[in-house]
Design a protein around this motif. Structure first.
Motif, PDB file in Angstrom:
ATOM      1  N   GLN A   1       0.671  -0.941  -0.013  1.00 56.80           N
ATOM      2  CA  GLN A   1       0.182  -0.208  -0.215  1.00 56.80           C
ATOM      3  C   GLN A   1       1.200   1.020   0.274  1.00 56.80           C
ATOM      4  OE1 GLN A   1      -2.720  -0.681   3.330  1.00 56.80           O
ATOM      5  NE2 GLN A   1      -4.148  -1.233   1.828  1.00 56.80           N
ATOM      6  N   ILE A   2       1.539   1.191   1.113  1.00 59.98           N
ATOM      7  CA  ILE A   2       2.403   1.903   0.924  1.00 59.98           C
ATOM      8  C   ILE A   2       3.253   2.688  -0.643  1.00 59.98           C
ATOM      9  CG2 ILE A   2       4.847   3.198   1.897  1.00 59.98           C
ATOM     10  CD1 ILE A   2       3.977   2.114   4.707  1.00 59.98           C
ATOM     11  N   GLU A   3       3.989   1.204  -1.088  1.00 65.00           N
ATOM     12  CA  GLU A   3       4.481   1.753  -2.647  1.00 65.00           C
ATOM     13  C   GLU A   3       3.534   1.830  -3.858  1.00 65.00           C
ATOM     14  OE1 GLU A   3       8.404  -1.769  -2.100  1.00 65.00           O
ATOM     15  OE2 GLU A   3       5.818  -2.230  -2.806  1.00 65.00           O
ATOM     16  N   GLY A   4       2.153   1.854  -3.410  1.00 60.04           N
ATOM     17  CA  GLY A   4       1.245   2.299  -4.511  1.00 60.04           C
ATOM     18  C   GLY A   4       0.756   3.448  -4.742  1.00 60.04           C
ATOM     19  N   PHE A   5       1.483   4.050  -2.926  1.00 60.60           N
ATOM     20  CA  PHE A   5       0.340   5.366  -2.970  1.00 60.60           C
ATOM     21  C   PHE A   5       1.726   6.611  -3.581  1.00 60.60           C
ATOM     22  CE2 PHE A   5      -1.914   4.197   0.854  1.00 60.60           C
ATOM     23  CZ  PHE A   5      -3.120   4.366   0.062  1.00 60.60           C
TER      24      PHE A   5
ATOM     25  N   LEU B   1      11.538   3.301   2.182  1.00 67.01           N
ATOM     26  CA  LEU B   1       9.795   3.991   2.256  1.00 67.01           C
ATOM     27  C   LEU B   1       9.965   5.210   2.958  1.00 67.01           C
ATOM     28  CD1 LEU B   1       8.124   0.563   1.301  1.00 67.01           C
ATOM     29  CD2 LEU B   1       8.947   2.142  -0.420  1.00 67.01           C
ATOM     30  N   LEU B   2      11.217   5.365   3.415  1.00 69.88           N
ATOM     31  CA  LEU B   2      10.812   6.684   4.747  1.00 69.88           C
ATOM     32  C   LEU B   2      10.367   7.575   3.431  1.00 69.88           C
ATOM     33  CD1 LEU B   2      12.677   6.144   7.637  1.00 69.88           C
ATOM     34  CD2 LEU B   2      10.726   6.206   7.026  1.00 69.88           C
ATOM     35  N   SER B   3      10.620   7.945   2.834  1.00 67.00           N
ATOM     36  CA  SER B   3      10.393   9.433   1.866  1.00 67.00           C
ATOM     37  C   SER B   3       8.892   9.098   1.340  1.00 67.00           C
ATOM     38  CB  SER B   3      11.477   9.007   1.187  1.00 67.00           C
ATOM     39  OG  SER B   3      11.336   8.284  -0.329  1.00 67.00           O
ATOM     40  N   LYS B   4       8.269   8.761   1.392  1.00 65.41           N
ATOM     41  CA  LYS B   4       6.557   8.564   0.535  1.00 65.41           C
ATOM     42  C   LYS B   4       6.129   9.270   1.988  1.00 65.41           C
ATOM     43  CE  LYS B   4       6.475   6.014  -2.751  1.00 65.41           C
ATOM     44  NZ  LYS B   4       5.166   5.693  -3.415  1.00 65.41           N
ATOM     45  N   LEU B   5       6.692   9.546   3.154  1.00 66.16           N
ATOM     46  CA  LEU B   5       5.834   9.205   3.929  1.00 66.16           C
ATOM     47  C   LEU B   5       5.963  10.804   4.567  1.00 66.16           C
ATOM     48  CD1 LEU B   5       6.593   6.221   6.590  1.00 66.16           C
ATOM     49  CD2 LEU B   5       5.151   6.761   4.967  1.00 66.16           C
ATOM     50  N   PRO B   6       4.871  11.595   5.283  1.00 67.01           N
ATOM     51  CA  PRO B   6       4.803  13.031   5.599  1.00 67.01           C
ATOM     52  C   PRO B   6       6.111  12.904   6.596  1.00 67.01           C
ATOM     53  CG  PRO B   6       2.837  12.171   6.365  1.00 67.01           C
ATOM     54  CD  PRO B   6       3.896  10.805   5.519  1.00 67.01           C
TER      55      PRO B   6
END
Length: 58
Positions: free
Chosen positions: A22-26, A47-52
């Motif tokens: 899910q995180i990869e897909g957003f 994947l932390l760069s995808k998080l706010p």
């Protein structure tokens, strides 16, 4: 992979896979539960760069 807990409940391996997918897909994530952030930090730091940005409490 170590056992992870979310809100006091152990997560099954397939649940961890689902969280990662899910995180990869957003394209953009505007809010995230602090416990989910911890799971991402421990298991998929790439994947932390995808998080706010993490909210800092005063």
């Amino acid at each position: 992979m170590p056992i992870e807990f979310l809100h006091g409940r152990p997560l099954e391996p397939d649940e961890l896979v689902m969280i990662r997918q899910q995180i990869e897909g957003f394209d953009r994530i505007e809010a995230i539960d602090p416990e989910v952030r911890g799971i991402v930090e421990r298991n998929w730091p790439q994947l932390l760069s995808k998080l706010p940005p993490e909210e800092i409490e005063p």
